[in-house]
Design a protein around this motif. Structure first.
Motif, mmCIF file in Angstrom:
data_model
loop_
_atom_site.group_PDB
_atom_site.id
_atom_site.type_symbol
_atom_site.label_atom_id
_atom_site.label_comp_id
_atom_site.label_asym_id
_atom_site.label_seq_id
_atom_site.Cartn_x
_atom_site.Cartn_y
_atom_site.Cartn_z
ATOM 1 N N ARG A 1 0.796 -1.231 0.000
ATOM 2 C CA ARG A 1 0.000 0.000 0.000
ATOM 3 C C ARG A 1 0.831 1.285 0.000
ATOM 4 N NH1 ARG A 1 -2.535 -4.169 1.945
ATOM 5 N NH2 ARG A 1 -4.806 -4.353 1.719
ATOM 6 N N PHE A 2 2.144 1.149 0.074
ATOM 7 C CA PHE A 2 3.023 2.321 0.056
ATOM 8 C C PHE A 2 4.104 2.144 -1.000
ATOM 9 C CE2 PHE A 2 0.958 2.911 4.049
ATOM 10 C CZ PHE A 2 0.988 4.269 4.285
ATOM 11 N N ASP A 3 4.303 3.194 -1.799
ATOM 12 C CA ASP A 3 5.313 3.167 -2.851
ATOM 13 C C ASP A 3 6.383 4.207 -2.559
ATOM 14 O OD1 ASP A 3 3.809 1.265 -4.230
ATOM 15 O OD2 ASP A 3 2.673 2.814 -5.297
ATOM 16 N N LYS A 4 7.626 3.887 -2.888
ATOM 17 C CA LYS A 4 8.740 4.807 -2.669
ATOM 18 C C LYS A 4 8.642 5.970 -3.643
ATOM 19 C CE LYS A 4 12.873 5.624 -0.732
ATOM 20 N NZ LYS A 4 13.212 6.906 -1.344
ATOM 21 N N ALA A 5 8.789 7.184 -3.121
ATOM 22 C CA ALA A 5 8.765 8.371 -3.974
ATOM 23 C C ALA A 5 10.028 8.415 -4.832
ATOM 24 C CB ALA A 5 8.678 9.629 -3.116
ATOM 25 N N GLU A 6 9.929 9.066 -5.974
ATOM 26 C CA GLU A 6 11.087 9.157 -6.864
ATOM 27 C C GLU A 6 12.215 9.945 -6.220
ATOM 28 O OE1 GLU A 6 9.973 10.704 -10.631
ATOM 29 O OE2 GLU A 6 8.565 9.082 -11.090
ATOM 30 N N LYS A 7 11.887 10.932 -5.409
ATOM 31 C CA LYS A 7 12.888 11.730 -4.712
ATOM 32 C C LYS A 7 12.613 11.697 -3.218
ATOM 33 C CE LYS A 7 13.490 15.022 -8.531
ATOM 34 N NZ LYS A 7 13.424 16.461 -8.926
ATOM 35 N N GLY A 8 13.677 11.824 -2.448
ATOM 36 C CA GLY A 8 13.519 11.895 -1.005
ATOM 37 C C GLY A 8 13.409 10.533 -0.334
ATOM 38 N N ASP A 9 13.076 10.567 0.949
ATOM 39 C CA ASP A 9 13.075 9.346 1.768
ATOM 40 C C ASP A 9 11.682 8.772 2.003
ATOM 41 O OD1 ASP A 9 15.852 9.630 2.111
ATOM 42 O OD2 ASP A 9 15.551 10.991 3.814
ATOM 43 N N TYR A 10 10.661 9.366 1.412
ATOM 44 C CA TYR A 10 9.302 8.991 1.768
ATOM 45 C C TYR A 10 8.733 7.867 0.915
ATOM 46 C CZ TYR A 10 7.880 12.283 5.366
ATOM 47 O OH TYR A 10 7.733 12.945 6.549
ATOM 48 N N TYR A 11 7.862 7.093 1.563
ATOM 49 C CA TYR A 11 6.940 6.186 0.890
ATOM 50 C C TYR A 11 5.552 6.811 1.039
ATOM 51 C CZ TYR A 11 10.637 2.627 1.293
ATOM 52 O OH TYR A 11 11.817 1.932 1.206
ATOM 53 N N PHE A 12 4.788 6.866 -0.051
ATOM 54 C CA PHE A 12 3.458 7.441 0.004
ATOM 55 C C PHE A 12 2.401 6.396 -0.339
ATOM 56 C CE2 PHE A 12 6.002 11.317 -0.877
ATOM 57 C CZ PHE A 12 5.659 12.014 0.268
ATOM 58 N N GLY A 13 1.235 6.552 0.272
ATOM 59 C CA GLY A 13 0.150 5.616 0.056
ATOM 60 C C GLY A 13 -0.315 5.616 -1.389
ATOM 61 N N ASN A 14 -0.568 4.428 -1.925
ATOM 62 C CA ASN A 14 -1.026 4.305 -3.308
ATOM 63 C C ASN A 14 -2.554 4.141 -3.350
ATOM 64 O OD1 ASN A 14 -1.567 1.546 -2.748
ATOM 65 N ND2 ASN A 14 0.549 1.000 -3.301
ATOM 66 N N SER A 15 -3.088 3.883 -4.534
ATOM 67 C CA SER A 15 -4.540 3.823 -4.715
ATOM 68 C C SER A 15 -5.173 2.643 -3.985
ATOM 69 C CB SER A 15 -4.880 3.744 -6.205
ATOM 70 O OG SER A 15 -4.261 2.617 -6.793
ATOM 71 N N ARG A 16 -4.376 1.653 -3.649
ATOM 72 C CA ARG A 16 -4.910 0.497 -2.936
ATOM 73 C C ARG A 16 -5.131 0.795 -1.450
ATOM 74 N NH1 ARG A 16 -2.300 -5.634 -2.697
ATOM 75 N NH2 ARG A 16 -4.009 -6.564 -1.508
ATOM 76 N N LEU A 17 -4.556 1.870 -0.979
ATOM 77 C CA LEU A 17 -4.550 2.133 0.465
ATOM 78 C C LEU A 17 -5.932 2.400 1.030
ATOM 79 C CD1 LEU A 17 -2.992 2.662 3.078
ATOM 80 C CD2 LEU A 17 -2.708 5.027 2.347
ATOM 81 N N ASP A 18 -6.724 3.212 0.349
ATOM 82 C CA ASP A 18 -7.969 3.669 0.957
ATOM 83 C C ASP A 18 -9.080 3.754 -0.075
ATOM 84 O OD1 ASP A 18 -9.938 4.753 2.463
ATOM 85 O OD2 ASP A 18 -8.806 6.486 3.144
ATOM 86 N N ASN A 19 -9.976 2.773 -0.047
ATOM 87 C CA ASN A 19 -11.072 2.793 -1.020
ATOM 88 C C ASN A 19 -12.213 3.707 -0.585
ATOM 89 O OD1 ASN A 19 -12.197 1.342 1.052
ATOM 90 N ND2 ASN A 19 -12.270 -0.616 -0.042
ATOM 91 N N THR A 20 -12.064 4.379 0.565
ATOM 92 C CA THR A 20 -13.083 5.341 0.997
ATOM 93 C C THR A 20 -12.701 6.769 0.623
ATOM 94 O OG1 THR A 20 -12.095 5.733 3.197
ATOM 95 C CG2 THR A 20 -13.605 3.864 2.984
ATOM 96 N N TYR A 21 -11.525 6.945 0.019
ATOM 97 C CA TYR A 21 -11.025 8.298 -0.280
ATOM 98 C C TYR A 21 -11.787 8.920 -1.443
ATOM 99 C CZ TYR A 21 -7.754 11.985 -1.643
ATOM 100 O OH TYR A 21 -7.185 13.197 -1.956
ATOM 101 N N ILE A 22 -12.356 10.100 -1.201
ATOM 102 C CA ILE A 22 -13.049 10.858 -2.243
ATOM 103 C C ILE A 22 -12.492 12.275 -2.219
ATOM 104 C CG2 ILE A 22 -15.266 11.682 -3.095
ATOM 105 C CD1 ILE A 22 -16.584 9.407 -1.513
ATOM 106 N N LYS A 23 -11.809 12.674 -3.286
ATOM 107 C CA LYS A 23 -11.175 13.986 -3.310
ATOM 108 C C LYS A 23 -12.194 15.102 -3.508
ATOM 109 C CE LYS A 23 -7.497 16.625 -5.558
ATOM 110 N NZ LYS A 23 -6.427 16.613 -6.582
ATOM 111 N N SER A 24 -13.073 14.952 -4.484
ATOM 112 C CA SER A 24 -14.114 15.950 -4.729
ATOM 113 C C SER A 24 -15.390 15.426 -4.070
ATOM 114 C CB SER A 24 -14.316 16.163 -6.230
ATOM 115 O OG SER A 24 -15.289 17.158 -6.467
ATOM 116 N N TYR A 25 -15.643 15.883 -2.863
ATOM 117 C CA TYR A 25 -16.675 15.270 -2.026
ATOM 118 C C TYR A 25 -18.013 15.990 -2.233
ATOM 119 C CZ TYR A 25 -17.875 12.299 1.972
ATOM 120 O OH TYR A 25 -18.377 11.305 2.792
ATOM 121 N N PRO A 26 -19.101 15.245 -2.424
ATOM 122 C CA PRO A 26 -20.402 15.886 -2.680
ATOM 123 C C PRO A 26 -21.095 16.352 -1.397
ATOM 124 C CG PRO A 26 -20.627 13.503 -2.780
ATOM 125 C CD PRO A 26 -19.160 13.778 -2.576
ATOM 126 N N ARG A 27 -21.798 17.450 -1.502
ATOM 127 C CA ARG A 27 -22.587 17.962 -0.388
ATOM 128 C C ARG A 27 -23.794 17.066 -0.153
ATOM 129 N NH1 ARG A 27 -24.649 23.949 -1.213
ATOM 130 N NH2 ARG A 27 -25.917 22.879 -2.787
#
Length: 486
Positions: free
Chosen positions: A340-366
């Protein structure tokens, strides 16, 4: 699947029947567990040097270690444990409940309930010493109230100043008080300075007295978690004390209250998230969807960590059962994170990928039964984690005015999600370490360093606070009604 929550640095465990004695702990056991805790933090925390450099952290750790070395003991370890200097309000060091019972039964607690407002310590309840509610405590046993406040453990991110703490509980820990006498200097509401000697009380009596303090007034919401009612013909009050609910349950509760607002034709709303320690971050936009101004709003957050694998494997336990992890348990957790975490191209971080959270909605409806009237949000230092994200979203969307105190966790990111729990071998203390950081609203994830909580638009003045305390009313709630009337 994941949680977003916070713990105090010292768990105020309910007293249970003791199964073993604190006298069994070897004197060098406190220092050994201190060193193990340092090792765990260095190897397992997702970013232990976010707020302080390795050199500064090392100096702070040496300072705390010397205190524990000179004064080995359970209280000394709890008050000077290594988690307190990394600036992470989600990392906690907790007492074993059985040993902690030994500590509680040995102490005499301060007999007056107190409340901290604008850096001042006030009497917060009736007492047999005729010390008026609202009197300012200046000094206890020759220690100033400001020194006491500085010494008590606090859960906060970065260098956020916190005053929402249980001072009456911690006073004997700070003073190392083994007698039942406390001498205090205080100032009356008329400005007269007086001195009084009061008798300490044992823990059962302290617990009883704590339930009879003036503040907080809103105790029913603490029990219900989500609670709402009409204040007057135009104003509705909604208290949300946690986001740790199943989404369908939370939606049903919110739908009930917002439908009630609509039926009452309420024009003003007070949302209270004071003492909300967080929960599932996906529940934050759910609540906001009921008050959003536009048909959709930006709900953006991302998980990141510098430590994907479990690097410190000893003493790792399941927090629910206290069962030590097997090699398979550790392998399963490592696989979960790696998928669920992929290594970033730069720096020391791993960031969550699309498999991490199926409840994530960026543009959330009212939501369909949204409230479009005026809103005031109440926050304090114990508004934490996911609740801070709600306050941050509320502020960035300019949805209304905010009253109270700065939130205890950062407005742009926090640590949280999955946790690793370690039971230390000598003192049986428990250390909890979050596995990730969470970044809000497109912040620069690699370079985030500045940390302030969500800052309120209005802070209740000391004079307004004292008047409300005297009338046994909620200061922030009363100020909200005053602000609405302008």
């Amino acid at each position: 699947m994941k949680k977003l929550c916070t713990f105090p640095l010292v768990v105020l465990s309910s007293v249970v029947f003791s199964q073993y004695s604190i006298s069994e702990i070897p004197q060098d056991g406190y220092l050994k567990d201190f060193d193990i805790t340092v090792d765990i933090i260095q190897k397992q925390h997702p970013n232990p040097y976010r707020f302080h450099s390795k050199e500064i952290i090392a100096k702070k750790i040496d300072s705390l270690r010397n205190i524990v070395k000179k004064d080995p003991g359970y209280i000394s370890l709890l008050m000077n444990n290594p988690t307190k200097i990394i600036g992470d309000g989600h990392s906690s060091f907790s007492a074993d409940s059985n040993y902690f019972e030994n500590i509680l039964s040995s102490l005499y607690f301060f007999p007056l309930q107190t409340y901290v407002q604008n850096g001042q310590l006030f009497v917060n309840g009736s007492n047999p010493y005729a010390i008026e509610v609202g009197s300012e405590i200046i000094e206890i046993n020759n220690t100033s109230s400001s020194a006491l406040l500085k010494a008590v453990p606090k859960a906060a991110d970065g260098n956020i100043k916190v005053e929402d703490v249980d001072m009456s509980f911690y006073i004997p820990f700070v003073l190392k008080n083994q007698t039942n006498d406390f001498t205090l200097k205080y100032k009356t509401l008329k400005g007269e300075q007086k001195t009084a000697k009061v008798k300490g009380i044992k823990y059962p009596r302290y617990y009883y007295e704590s339930r009879h303090s003036v503040l907080p007034v809103d105790l029913i919401s603490e029990s219900y978690g989500i609670y709402g009612y009409s204040i007057d013909s135009e104003t509705y009050y909604l208290s949300v004390k946690s986001f740790s609910y199943d989404e369908s349950f939370l939606y049903e509760r919110l739908k009930k209250f917002f439908q009630e607002m609509k039926d009452l034709k309420a024009k003003k709303l007070i949302i209270d998230i004071r003492n909300n320690s967080g929960g599932a971050i996906s529940n934050v936009p759910l609540l906001y969807s009921f008050i959003a101004k536009d048909k959709t709003f930006n709900n953006e957050y991302q998980y990141g960590t510098k430590v994907v694998d479990i690097n410190y494997k000893d003493y790792l336990v399941d927090p629910q059962t206290s069962r030590y992890y097997s090699d398979k348990d550790i392998a399963d957790q490592n696989n979960f994170m790696r998928q669920r975490f992929d290594k970033a191209e730069k720096g020391d971080y791993y960031f969550g990928n699309s498999r991490l959270d199926n409840t994530y909605i960026k543009s959330y409806p009212r939501d369909g039964i949204f409230f479009d009237g005026k809103i005031i949000l109440l926050i304090n230092n114990r508004t934490f984690s996911a609740a801070t994200y709600f306050a941050s979203l509320f502020k960035s969307e300019k949805r209304g005015e905010i009253i109270g105190k700065e939130t205890g966790s950062c407005s742009n990111f926090t640590t949280a999600a999955w946790f690793l729990t370690y039971r230390l071998p000598n003192t049986k203390s428990v250390i909890s370490i979050p596995r990730t950081e969470i970044f809000f609203n497109s912040n620069d994830k690699e370079n985030v360093a500045k940390c302030t909580g969500v800052i309120p638009d209005h802070t209740v003045s000391t004079s307004f606070f004292l008047q409300s305390l005297k009338e046994q009313k909620d200061p922030e709630l009363e100020y909200s009604l005053t602000l609405f009337s302008k």
